[in-house]
Structures are given as C-alpha cells and as structure tokens.
Write a protein that holds these residues in place. Structure first.
Motif, PDB file in Angstrom:
ATOM      1  N   ASP A  25       0.889  -1.163   0.000  1.00 21.60           N
ATOM      2  CA  ASP A  25       0.000   0.000   0.000  1.00 21.60           C
ATOM      3  C   ASP A  25       0.926   1.210   0.000  1.00 21.60           C
ATOM      4  O   ASP A  25       1.512   1.568   1.019  1.00 21.60           O
ATOM      5  CB  ASP A  25      -0.890  -0.019   1.243  1.00 21.60           C
ATOM      6  CG  ASP A  25      -1.795   1.205   1.324  1.00 21.60           C
ATOM      7  OD1 ASP A  25      -1.872   1.959   0.334  1.00 21.60           O
ATOM      8  OD2 ASP A  25      -2.422   1.406   2.385  1.00 21.60           O
ATOM      9  N   THR A  26       1.069   1.846  -1.164  1.00 18.28           N
ATOM     10  CA  THR A  26       2.123   2.836  -1.317  1.00 18.28           C
ATOM     11  C   THR A  26       1.674   4.035  -2.131  1.00 18.28           C
ATOM     12  O   THR A  26       0.761   3.939  -2.960  1.00 18.28           O
ATOM     13  CB  THR A  26       3.347   2.201  -2.017  1.00 18.28           C
ATOM     14  OG1 THR A  26       4.341   3.188  -2.241  1.00 18.28           O
ATOM     15  CG2 THR A  26       2.953   1.604  -3.363  1.00 18.28           C
ATOM     16  N   ASN A  27       2.318   5.177  -1.852  1.00 16.25           N
ATOM     17  CA  ASN A  27       2.143   6.370  -2.688  1.00 16.25           C
ATOM     18  C   ASN A  27       3.370   6.585  -3.575  1.00 16.25           C
ATOM     19  O   ASN A  27       3.518   7.636  -4.193  1.00 16.25           O
ATOM     20  CB  ASN A  27       1.894   7.608  -1.830  1.00 16.25           C
ATOM     21  CG  ASN A  27       3.033   7.883  -0.859  1.00 16.25           C
ATOM     22  OD1 ASN A  27       4.077   7.212  -0.878  1.00 16.25           O
ATOM     23  ND2 ASN A  27       2.844   8.854   0.028  1.00 16.25           N
ATOM     24  N   LYS A  31       5.424   6.173   1.600  1.00 12.48           N
ATOM     25  CA  LYS A  31       4.514   5.231   2.239  1.00 12.48           C
ATOM     26  C   LYS A  31       4.683   3.871   1.588  1.00 12.48           C
ATOM     27  O   LYS A  31       4.367   3.687   0.403  1.00 12.48           O
ATOM     28  CB  LYS A  31       3.062   5.704   2.107  1.00 12.48           C
ATOM     29  CG  LYS A  31       2.048   4.754   2.735  1.00 12.48           C
ATOM     30  CD  LYS A  31       0.630   5.243   2.484  1.00 12.48           C
ATOM     31  CE  LYS A  31      -0.394   4.285   3.079  1.00 12.48           C
ATOM     32  NZ  LYS A  31      -1.782   4.714   2.781  1.00 12.48           N
ATOM     33  N   TRP A  32       5.204   2.912   2.346  1.00 17.45           N
ATOM     34  CA  TRP A  32       5.416   1.568   1.844  1.00 17.45           C
ATOM     35  C   TRP A  32       4.952   0.570   2.905  1.00 17.45           C
ATOM     36  O   TRP A  32       5.746   0.099   3.705  1.00 17.45           O
ATOM     37  CB  TRP A  32       6.877   1.338   1.487  1.00 17.45           C
ATOM     38  CG  TRP A  32       7.350   2.168   0.338  1.00 17.45           C
ATOM     39  CD1 TRP A  32       7.865   3.415   0.376  1.00 17.45           C
ATOM     40  CD2 TRP A  32       7.297   1.794  -1.043  1.00 17.45           C
ATOM     41  NE1 TRP A  32       8.158   3.868  -0.877  1.00 17.45           N
ATOM     42  CE2 TRP A  32       7.829   2.882  -1.785  1.00 17.45           C
ATOM     43  CE3 TRP A  32       6.883   0.656  -1.738  1.00 17.45           C
ATOM     44  CZ2 TRP A  32       7.924   2.856  -3.163  1.00 17.45           C
ATOM     45  CZ3 TRP A  32       7.002   0.633  -3.116  1.00 17.45           C
ATOM     46  CH2 TRP A  32       7.513   1.721  -3.809  1.00 17.45           C
ATOM     47  N   ASP A 243      -7.613   7.255  -8.110  1.00 17.40           N
ATOM     48  CA  ASP A 243      -7.731   6.842  -6.705  1.00 17.40           C
ATOM     49  C   ASP A 243      -6.376   6.798  -5.999  1.00 17.40           C
ATOM     50  O   ASP A 243      -6.336   6.687  -4.769  1.00 17.40           O
ATOM     51  CB  ASP A 243      -8.376   5.455  -6.620  1.00 17.40           C
ATOM     52  CG  ASP A 243      -9.752   5.421  -7.263  1.00 17.40           C
ATOM     53  OD1 ASP A 243     -10.382   6.496  -7.372  1.00 17.40           O
ATOM     54  OD2 ASP A 243     -10.198   4.337  -7.668  1.00 17.40           O
ATOM     55  N   PHE A 244      -5.274   6.853  -6.756  1.00 15.83           N
ATOM     56  CA  PHE A 244      -3.915   6.791  -6.221  1.00 15.83           C
ATOM     57  C   PHE A 244      -3.667   5.537  -5.398  1.00 15.83           C
ATOM     58  O   PHE A 244      -2.935   5.553  -4.420  1.00 15.83           O
ATOM     59  CB  PHE A 244      -3.617   8.045  -5.378  1.00 15.83           C
ATOM     60  CG  PHE A 244      -3.699   9.311  -6.176  1.00 15.83           C
ATOM     61  CD1 PHE A 244      -2.718   9.644  -7.087  1.00 15.83           C
ATOM     62  CD2 PHE A 244      -4.792  10.167  -6.038  1.00 15.83           C
ATOM     63  CE1 PHE A 244      -2.798  10.811  -7.839  1.00 15.83           C
ATOM     64  CE2 PHE A 244      -4.883  11.326  -6.777  1.00 15.83           C
ATOM     65  CZ  PHE A 244      -3.886  11.659  -7.693  1.00 15.83           C
ATOM     66  N   ARG A 245      -4.273   4.424  -5.835  1.00  8.10           N
ATOM     67  CA  ARG A 245      -4.012   3.121  -5.221  1.00  8.10           C
ATOM     68  C   ARG A 245      -3.056   2.364  -6.138  1.00  8.10           C
ATOM     69  O   ARG A 245      -3.444   1.491  -6.892  1.00  8.10           O
ATOM     70  CB  ARG A 245      -5.325   2.358  -5.030  1.00  8.10           C
ATOM     71  CG  ARG A 245      -6.269   2.999  -4.001  1.00  8.10           C
ATOM     72  CD  ARG A 245      -7.492   2.147  -3.767  1.00  8.10           C
ATOM     73  NE  ARG A 245      -8.342   2.082  -4.954  1.00  8.10           N
ATOM     74  CZ  ARG A 245      -9.263   1.142  -5.157  1.00  8.10           C
ATOM     75  NH1 ARG A 245      -9.418   0.162  -4.283  1.00  8.10           N
ATOM     76  NH2 ARG A 245     -10.011   1.167  -6.246  1.00  8.10           N
ATOM     77  N   PHE A 246      -1.785   2.724  -6.030  1.00 12.76           N
ATOM     78  CA  PHE A 246      -0.798   2.201  -6.963  1.00 12.76           C
ATOM     79  C   PHE A 246      -0.564   0.706  -6.784  1.00 12.76           C
ATOM     80  O   PHE A 246      -0.318  -0.011  -7.757  1.00 12.76           O
ATOM     81  CB  PHE A 246       0.518   2.961  -6.811  1.00 12.76           C
ATOM     82  CG  PHE A 246       0.406   4.415  -7.173  1.00 12.76           C
ATOM     83  CD1 PHE A 246       0.327   4.821  -8.487  1.00 12.76           C
ATOM     84  CD2 PHE A 246       0.371   5.385  -6.179  1.00 12.76           C
ATOM     85  CE1 PHE A 246       0.223   6.160  -8.826  1.00 12.76           C
ATOM     86  CE2 PHE A 246       0.266   6.736  -6.499  1.00 12.76           C
ATOM     87  CZ  PHE A 246       0.192   7.121  -7.826  1.00 12.76           C
TER      88      PHE A 246
END
Length: 275
Positions: A25-27, A31-32, A243-246
């Motif tokens: 779950d990362t940006n 955030k990792w 959604d920025f859910r990479f």
C-alpha cells in the motif's frame, strides 16, 4: 551486451518493479506498507474486475477479427499483379504510421454529433433525420471504438500477410496448376498452410496488443458512456491516477500480464502443427 542491457532496463526492470509494488500500500514516495497478496485477492473476488476482463475480451476479439479479415484480404489483393500496386501499398500503410493520439482525434472529429463527417454524410443521404451521438450512446460507443482501432491496426496484419505470401515459392502454384487445381484449391492447400506461421504470430501479437490497449479508447470515450467501453486498461489507469491506489493498480496489471501470457501459450498450443 547493449541489446541485453536495453531489454533489462526497458522491459525486465519495469515488470519486476510492478510485481514488487503490487505487494504494498504505497504512494511511491514515503509510504510503503506491506500487504502481501491482499490486492490480488481483492481483484479476484471483485465481480467488477471480471466484468471489465470480459469487456476487454469482447473488445480485443472484435478488433483482432476485424484486423485479421481486413488485413489478410488487403494483403492478398496487394500481392496480385494489379496497376498502381506500390501506390496502394503506400496509402494503405498510412494508418499504422499515424500516432495513436492523431488517430483518436481524427475519429473523434468524424464521430462528432454536431459537425462530424459520418452524420453529415448520413443526413445528406437522408438515411437519418437526427444526428447520432456515436460515442455518447452505450449502444454505439463500443462499435465506434472498435472501428477506429481496426482502421489503426489492419496495416500491420496486411504487411505481415504480404511478406508471408511473397515467401511462398511460385513453383508450388505452378505444380498445383499442372495437377489441375483451381484457385480455391490452390489457396486452401498452398497459400493457407504457407501463411499459418505468419498468421499465428500475427494473432498472438494482435491479441496481446489490443487486450492491453489504452490510448485510443481513453481519448475517444475515457471508458464511457456508463462504463460501456471501460476495459481493464482504463480501470487500471483510474485506480492508479484517480484513486492513487498504486499497489492495487499494479496487482491488476500483473493479472492482466498473466492473462496475456496464458493467451499466447494457448494460441501456440492449439494453433500450431507441432505435436
């Protein structure tokens, strides 16, 4: 070595990195959070994912069939001894040379309900009374996108078929004619078997390419109207950059890669003569 390094940088690294971030779950910055296979299980348990995959299969099937039919027929015609053959070859290859953005904008103009070419012609012939909203109607949108993609994609099939036809020895046709074969028998027993290796590779390339296609669909409809053209590539783009859910987008992309790999394997398994 230069070719190997280029392949590693442009293909292997993005592929491995995509698989890597699908577990987070990362940006992509600071955030990792490790989530393991959560995004894979979410995708495989989501009915919407399978709906988008089904829509993608439908889109890819129609485009590939259209490309194969149009490209093969034109390849056969251009292999004949007709006048202005070189001119027709140069003109018919033009759609493949145009950037996909140009193709999409060109067809979007032709589909425009107010000043588009199609409505102008149909109204001029008194075939329709009111303009048709080609890309704004769920019933027409997919067909409109498919036609634009076929126009863009048939030249590749045409070129490969033409190359395959020219590699077939003319001695085979002469022998067939001496044995009393007609044109259909020559095509069925000489041309078609001679083209099978080329057609197999072409079908694999076409299917994988259009299954993951994004540009033309996005520029024409952006997945609409009412998700009528929202194929899986559009869904991946929205998950990642809306959604920025990479991580979830990467997991979905990995599943698409696996599907494309399986498609290629099945084609080679069932369409080749090797036992």
């Amino acid at each position: 070595m230069p070719a190997l390094l280029t392949m590693l940088v442009l293909i292997a690294y993005p592929l491995v990195f995509g698989v890597y971030i699908s577990g987070f779950d990362t940006n992509l910055i600071n955030k990792w959070k490790w989530v393991g296979l959560r995004y894979y299980t979410q995708a495989l348990s989501d009915p919407e994912f399978f709906h988008k995959i089904g829509l993608t299969f439908k889109f890819a099937f129609m485009v590939v069939i259209g490309n194969m039919v149009v490209g093969t027929l034109l390849g056969i015609l251009l292999n004949m001894n007709i006048r202005f053959r070189l001119f027709f070859r140069a003109v018919l290859i033009l759609p493949w040379l145009f950037p996909e953005v140009v193709v999409a904008l060109l067809w979007k103009w032709m589909y425009n309900p107010l000043y588009g070419l199609f409505n102008y012609i149909l109204q001029g012939l008194h075939l329709i009374k009111d303009p048709i909203p080609w890309l704004d109607d769920p019933g027409f949108a997919m067909v409109g996108v498919v036609i634009a993609c076929i126009w863009k994609g048939y030249p590749l099939v045409m070129i490969l078929v033409l190359a395959g036809l020219q590699s077939i020895s003319k001695d085979l046709y002469e022998a067939g004619e001496i044995d009393g074969g007609n044109k259909w028998q020559l095509f069925r027993n000489i041309t078609l078997p001679g083209l099978m290796p080329v057609l197999l590779v072409t079908i694999i390339l076409e299917t994988v390419w259009w299954f993951k296609h994004f540009t033309i669909i996005w520029l024409l409809t952006a997945g609409g109207p009412v998700d009528a053209t929202s194929v899986i590539s559009i869904d991946i783009y929205k998950i990642a950059f809306t959604d920025f859910r990479f991580g979830r987008a990467a997991a979905t992309a990995v599943l698409v890669f696996i599907i494309c790999f399986v498609i290629s394997y099945l084609y080679r398994r069932f369409l080749t003569d090797d036992k």
